[in-house]
Structures are given as C-alpha cells and as structure tokens.
Design a protein around this motif. Structure first.
Motif, short mmCIF file in Angstrom:
data_model
loop_
_atom_site.label_atom_id
_atom_site.label_comp_id
_atom_site.label_asym_id
_atom_site.label_seq_id
_atom_site.Cartn_x
_atom_site.Cartn_y
_atom_site.Cartn_z
N ILE A 254 0.84 -1.19 0.00
CA ILE A 254 0.00 0.00 0.00
C ILE A 254 0.88 1.25 0.00
N THR A 287 -6.04 0.20 -2.96
CA THR A 287 -6.61 -1.10 -2.62
C THR A 287 -7.94 -1.31 -3.35
N TYR A 314 -11.24 -5.65 -0.82
CA TYR A 314 -10.14 -4.71 -1.01
C TYR A 314 -10.57 -3.25 -0.84
N ILE A 327 -1.20 -5.68 -2.71
CA ILE A 327 -1.81 -5.18 -3.94
C ILE A 327 -0.77 -4.92 -5.03
#
Length: 402
Positions: A254, A287, A314, A327
């Motif tokens: 992230i 996400t 997500y 991700i």
C-alpha cells in the motif's frame, strides 16, 4: 689469429647479450607503462579468437602501442586464455592491465545490452549500447512487445553471441504484470505454471542468459523477496499493529502504491500505522483499484462513487484493517518503511500537486489540504493539463495547454 677471432666473437656475444638484455628491459617497461588510449574503448573478443589476432586487433584499435610486445608479454605471463565477450578498457591502460581485462572473465562490461523493463504501466524492451567515451548507455531500440511490431535490427542484436540480457521489475508492478510480460520475452523459454502470490516478487534488476527458464527467473525473484522480508522483519520496530510478515508485505504494498517520493515512504507508512492503531479505516484508493482490476493492468481513470461505496475485500473505505493480500510487489525501501515508520501524529494525507503529499493531524487541516488540491486540479483542467489520479503529479500536457 684464432685467439683474435675468438676474442672478437666473445666481444660480439657480450654486446649482443647486452643489447638483448636492454631490449627485454625495454619490452618489460613497455608492457607496464600507461598505454596510448586517450579515452575508454570497448574491446570485443570474438569466440575462439587467438592471441595473435587479438594482439593485432588491439594495436589497430590503438589500445596497445605494440601488438608483438603484448603477445610476448601475455605468453611470458602465461595468461593467453582469452575470455569471449566485450570489455571496457579505461584510458591509458597498460598492456598488463589490458591483458587482465580480457583474460579475467566474468560478465561483459560494455557492448550491447537488452534490458526488459517491466513497469507499472507498460513493459518495454530496451536495446542500449555503452558509449565508451562517456561510459553511459545510449538507447538504440525501444518497443513494447505487447503492442508494437518487432523493430528492424532487434533480432540481429538479440541473437548476437555477446549481447547481454537483463530483466528489471519495477517497484509497484503486480505479479500478473510480471508473468504477462515474461511470457512475451522472446529471449526466455519455458512455461509458467501459475502466477506467484501477490507481493512475493522482489523488484530488482536480474541478469539472465538467452534461453533462461521463465519459471526459474520467477523463483529467483520469489527467493530474493523472501530473504528481504525475513531480514527486515527481524529488524522491525516495536509496537506495530501487524503481527506477521505477510501483513507487513500487505502494508508495504500500500505504501508502495501511495507514493513515488522516496523520502515520503516512512511518513505515509506512519499514517497507516496510526490509523490501524486508532481503529480507523485505511481509506486508500489503490486497494479499491486492485479489487477492481485484480492486478491485471491499470484502471486508467479515477474511481467512481459506486466503486467506493461497494463493499469488497479490497475496499478499505468499507472494511476494517488490511485487505486480504498485497496489492503489488513492494520494493525493499517500502517494506523497510512499513516495518520502521516515522513517529508522527498524522492520520491524513492528500496529493499536493508535486507528486508528493500534504500530511495532516486533524480532519479540519485535511479538508483544507483537499480544498487546495481540488483548486490545483481545476487550474490544471482549465489549462488542459492532466494529473496522475494516484500521485497528483503532472503526467502530460494536451494541445490545449500549449
């Protein structure tokens, strides 16, 4: 009379011996003194080339002053086992130094390199040549194997004996993107049984040989990421709201997708760590995008309100905590940032128009920063300037902007 002849012969022998000694000493000195090269040169040793031919070649290129002395010196040093490849010879290298370069072996240090760059948006095959004068690579061919025809001359270069190959996986590329790109690499072989787990590939540059196995290359990428994660996990800060290396990888991915500014990684990580510690949702667009694309390419547009409102595994606007998987494939720096974030009070951030972000502690500060960013977006739109939907950086200017 015979005594006179013998005396003259002895004198001549001594003179010749003296001259020979002087010649040897001169040759030895020529072998070790600085050579004639005014600037670096790329020397290519053909496969199966012999010392005599290479000595002539070096003299013709101006790398050595005398090919004969070079050949004799190489044989005297018992180093006539030449190594096939292309090698960079520095300015004023002595014959002794040149000999070391072309007999030491190892990877070629100049000539042609094909670098297959697997990026977040596209994968490009780049052919480049080292310019000996500047010691920098010059791109000669570039194309996207997924969309472009193979340019003239590429296959000739790719099939040359001394061309080197490299695969570079960019930070933030997904595992699907890596596999899709590797399947298009004509210089690799072998089937890929399955896409590796997301986040499990180490973004890095990998030197490969023509005909290398795709599966083995992916295995090397996985092994390298495993080592990185293991090392950094052991050195993690105390009190983090993550309990496993897998969670660290998720958080790092992230961070990787949220900022392209190296100096911001630890600050961005601190925001997410603070949110997790305070029970706040992460509310991060990357996400949500991954939940839509499954990592198979880029979204290419901004998120819709319906997508932000949809409850998916997500969508961190709708779920608590981390998403179920990484991700993207985070680089070492992002993993390190996730495991050793800055100590800040920040819980908000938004693009500031430079590619970086404005960080805030309170919602009021954050709303003011968002308002500034919206104004920047409106000004850019009026001028026909497009902003990257993730970073806020300028990505291109349209004709209207000109």
């Amino acid at each position: 009379m015979w005594r006179h002849i013998a005396s003259n012969a002895l004198t001549l022998f001594v003179v010749l011996l003296f001259l020979l000694g002087g010649l040897v000493a001169w040759g030895q000195r020529q072998f070790v003194i600085p050579g004639p090269l005014e600037q670096s040169a790329c020397v290519r040793i053909e496969r199966g080339a012999n010392l005599a031919r290479v000595s002539e070649q070096l003299q013709e290129q101006g790398v050595v002053s005398n090919g004969t002395i070079f050949r004799i010196g190489a044989r005297y040093a018992e180093r006539s086992d030449l190594r096939f490849g292309s090698y960079l010879v520095p300015p004023h290298a002595s014959m002794e130094e040149v000999l070391d370069v072309i007999t030491r072996g190892g990877a070629s240090t100049c000539g042609t390199e094909i670098n297959y760059r697997i990026g977040v948006v596209v994968a490009e095959m780049v052919v480049r040549e080292l310019d000996p004068e500047t010691a920098r690579y010059v791109e000669t061919i570039k194309f996207n194997p997924a969309t472009d025809p193979v340019p003239d001359g590429y296959l000739d270069v790719a099939q040359a004996d001394d061309t080197r190959f490299r695969v570079t996986l960019a930070e933030g590329a997904t595992s699907w993107q890596a596999v899709d790109a590797l399947r298009r690499a004509e210089f690799l072989q072998g089937e890929i049984a399955a896409v590796p787990g997301e986040g499990r590939l180490a973004p890095d540059s990998y030197e490969v040989r023509r005909g290398a196995d795709r599966g083995q290359l992916l295995a090397e990428m996985e092994a390298r990421q495993t080592r990185i994660l293991s090392d950094l996990w052991e050195a993690r800060a105390e009190g983090l709201p993550i309990s496993t290396p897998e969670e660290a990888l998720i958080l790092a991915s992230i961070v990787e997708k949220e900022t392209g500014v190296a100096d911001e990684r630890r600050q961005v990580a601190s925001v997410f760590v603070n949110r997790l510690n305070q029970g706040m949702r992460l509310q991060t667009d990357p996400t949500v995008i991954y939940g839509i694309t499954n990592g198979e390419g880029t979204l290419g547009r901004g998120l819709r309100r319906s997508e932000l409102d949809a409850r998916t595994p997500y969508n961190t606007y709708q779920i608590d905590g981390l998403p179920p998987t990484p991700i993207a494939n985070p680089g070492r720096a992002s993993i390190e940032a996730a495991l050793n974030p800055d100590d800040t009070p920040y819980v908000y951030f938004v693009a500031d128009g430079t590619g970086g972000h404005a960080f805030s502690v309170t919602l009021q500060e954050h709303n003011a920063a968002v308002a500034r960013w919206r104004e920047i977006e409106r000004e850019r739109a009026a001028r026909g300037i497009e902003s990257d939907p993730q970073t806020g950086a300028v990505v291109e200017e349209t004709e209207a902007a000109e």
